[in-house]
Design a protein around this motif. Structure first.
Motif, PDB file in Angstrom:
ATOM      1  N   GLU A   1     -10.406   1.375   4.025  1.00  0.00           N
ATOM      2  CA  GLU A   1      -8.992   1.028   3.764  1.00  0.00           C
ATOM      3  C   GLU A   1      -8.147   1.443   4.961  1.00  0.00           C
ATOM      4  O   GLU A   1      -7.086   2.035   4.823  1.00  0.00           O
TER       5      GLU A   1
ATOM      6  N   ARG B   1       1.088   0.350  -0.522  1.00  0.00           N
ATOM      7  CA  ARG B   1      -0.354   0.127  -0.377  1.00  0.00           C
ATOM      8  C   ARG B   1      -0.872   0.792   0.903  1.00  0.00           C
ATOM      9  O   ARG B   1      -0.210   0.792   1.924  1.00  0.00           O
ATOM     10  N   GLY B   2      -2.054   1.351   0.827  1.00  0.00           N
ATOM     11  CA  GLY B   2      -2.649   1.937   2.027  1.00  0.00           C
ATOM     12  C   GLY B   2      -2.579   3.450   2.012  1.00  0.00           C
ATOM     13  O   GLY B   2      -1.854   4.056   1.237  1.00  0.00           O
TER      14      GLY B   2
END
Lengths: 466, 166
Positions: free
Chosen positions: A307, B136-137
């Motif tokens: 990610e 996000r992330g």
């Protein structure tokens, strides 16, 4: 703003009296450190009490603290102020960011795949491996590579929060104590003259903490493992595999580039009036090339497994731009020693043990890089006031090594005490929570884990080494 | 045939009573069908008399186990235990709440609440699902989650085999 204007008037008055040759730290008032304190408290407290606000507006908050210092500082000290800021940015901030970017990019291209079963033996082994590699690829890089592997291995387990807590202790903090690549404060030390392998003398200190921690973890994990229902028999066993393994070569290149920059002396150049060593410029160039090579040669799918995003580096770049701006008066005052506004305070910090615990106390709640710089400057100001930093650092290593050990260990070890002690702590907690692990609260982490487990070990380090 | 459950409150020393009941179960080879209140968060709510902690034990058991235990106790009236309450369980309920940042766990919770056993229903259910794409992330200094599923409610219904096992 009223404070900023008063600072400008104060500094301007001193300049008019002809103190141009006197170091800035002799004349700076103590409240000039307020923007530095402000930005550190913002980094520590906003994520806890206003995380969404902080997530959206941290660049503006950082800019606020930076501008509130920079504008009056430059107005008061004119060319000397510009000089001080340029020195900080060109000699410390830019190399710091380049190294972190390179390590983060290369480590982010290494992805561990495969199915493992989270037994106490395997978990302890993974923690030990993470502890060992943290000093070579950085605590953030090591954490990024291993956290998802350890989460997958323990996915079936009900009791696993302790696994992540010990991961934070060992991989995200303690393990990074042996080289300048391991933790940002140690790289800052390297930039101001601490030799690359000097931190290797901290191996006994690190082992005195890491080995008992691994033993305690094994016993704790064994206890919880017995409470689990039987591990599910997975029909598909995926063998362990490293994707992007070629990045290990780039990592070796990073180590080599930093090492060589500590030994090679080809000469110097002047950039924007700042004296730069060619070996440092070369090192930074090589690090950029290695990072770019990693980006070009690593598949996107490999990075997606971690990610990987640029978010963390963007955060570091922006926040540390603010920290490096606002820290200038604090370091100048401390380096002035008895002649600075904090001379009386510095007289009370006497022994290496004091430096270990005070650096550590600050590092527990504020970022460990500025904590390290603060107390390093304090030690330089105490023993080698107003000397050039490089000379002072070499003097510390030659005659007062225990003080530098205390500062280095305090900055690195104590970052494990709270979630806000070191940057990877929050990252690991966040990833674990999104994987369904119920992590302890801020105070739960401290009272259930770090206080009863870490502090006794730090006392032991004090007794044995200081 | 649906199993009928009873709630029995025994008066007596808690540890002795637990030991007796567990030993009884082992000796009679009784497997399952019996839960001690100290081991689970059982609250009857209807007991008006609340002796001091340690002097009583809640137990939930099937009719068959109940008959065996009462039969055994009746043959040993001087063993120091007494029956403070013996009632058939008609309905039961429990409150629940959850808070997760994991999409996978959120999906599991939703599945469970959609597929409750017959006779059970969810009441006062207040779910809240928040998605923040900007979060996000991974972050180092400004950690926020891009997903959160939280909620609370109450499950109520007949106390059957399936709900007992859950």
């Amino acid at each position: 703003m009223t404070t900023a204007l008063v600072l400008a008037a104060h500094g301007a008055a001193r300049a008019e009296t002809g103190h141009a040759g006197t170091p800035i730290g002799h004349s700076l008032p103590v409240w000039s450190v307020l923007p530095f304190v402000g930005i550190l408290l913002s980094i520590a407290l906003f994520p806890l009490f206003a995380p969404h606000f902080w997530h959206r507006h941290y660049p503006k908050v950082t800019a606020f603290w930076g501008v509130i210092l920079a504008v009056p500082f430059l107005a008061a000290y004119h060319g000397r102020g510009v000089d001080a800021l340029l020195h900080t940015y060109l000699l410390e901030y830019i190399p710091f960011i380049i190294l972190l970017w390179a390590l983060f990019t290369v480590a982010g291209g290494i992805h561990l795949k495969g199915s493992l079963n989270g037994t106490p033996r395997l978990n302890t082994l993974l923690l030990a491996i993470g502890t060992a590699i943290a000093s070579w690829m950085g605590t953030t890089g090591a954490a990024m590579i291993l956290i998802r592997t350890i989460l997958r291995a323990n996915k079936w387990r009900k009791h696993k929060a302790h696994v992540i807590v010990f991961f934070i202790f060992l991989v995200a903090n303690i393990g990074g104590s042996l080289t300048p690549l391991g933790d940002p404060p140690l790289f800052l030390g390297f930039l101001v003259g601490v030799p690359f392998f000097w931190t290797m003398k901290l191996i006994p200190h690190m082992l005195l903490v890491a080995v008992p921690l691994l033993a305690i973890f094994f016993v704790m994990d064994s206890h919880y493992y017995k409470k689990e229902e039987a591990a599910p028999k997975t029909t598909e066993k995926t063998p362990l595999k490293i994707e992007g393994a070629h990045n290990l070569l780039f990592l070796a290149g990073i180590v080599g580039a930093v090492l060589v920059s500590g030994m090679w002396r080809p000469g110097s150049a002047t950039i924007l009036g700042v004296h730069e060593e060619i070996q440092n410029l070369s090192r930074d160039g090589v690090l950029v090339l290695l990072g770019l090579a990693s980006l070009l040669t690593t598949k996107k799918a490999t990075r997606a497994g971690n990610e990987f995003t640029w978010g963390p580096i963007r955060e570091v770049a922006i926040l540390f731009a603010g920290i490096f701006t606002t820290i200038v008066p604090a370091l100048a005052i401390l380096k002035a020693g008895e002649n600075g506004a904090l001379g009386a305070v510095m007289r009370t910090i006497e022994t290496p043990a004091h430096y270990f615990w005070l650096t550590g106390s600050l590092s527990s709640f504020l970022d460990n890089a500025p904590s390290y710089l603060t107390f390093l400057s304090s030690a330089l100001g105490r023993f080698f006031p107003d000397l050039p930093v490089l000379q002072g650092v070499h003097g510390l290593i030659a005659d007062k090594s225990a003080y530098l050990e205390g500062i280095s260990l305090g900055a690195v070890f104590f970052g494990a005490n709270t979630y806000i002690g070191n940057a990877p702590n929050f990252m690991v907690k966040s990833i674990a929570e999104e994987a369904g692990v119920r992590m302890p609260s801020f105070f739960g982490y401290m009272f259930k884990y770090s206080i009863p487990i870490l502090l006794p070990l730090f006392f032991l380090v004090t007794l044995v080494f200081f | 045939m649906t199993t009928v459950y009873h709630e029995i409150v025994f008066g007596g020393d808690q540890m002795l009573l637990k030991g007796f009941i567990r030993g009884f179960g082992l000796g009679r080879s009784v497997e399952g069908g019996f839960w001690l209140g100290g081991d689970h968060p059982v609250d009857t709510g209807h007991l008006k008399r609340r002796p001091l902690r340690g002097n009583y034990v809640h137990a939930i058991c099937t009719s068959a186990v109940r008959r065996s235990i009462l039969d055994a106790l009746s043959k040993a009236p001087d063993c120091g235990f007494e029956i403070l309450s013996d009632k058939k369980i008609v309905r039961a309920s429990f409150d629940f709440k959850f808070d997760t940042f994991s999409r996978e766990i959120a999906a599991t919770i939703k599945d469970i609440l959609k597929s409750l056993p017959a006779g059970l229903q969810v009441l006062a259910y207040e779910p809240k699902e928040t998605v923040d794409e900007k979060a996000r992330g991974v972050e180092l200094y400004s950690p926020t989650h891009d997903y959160r599923f939280e909620g609370k409610g109450r499950i109520e219904g007949d106390f059957s085999d399936e709900s007992a096992n859950r």
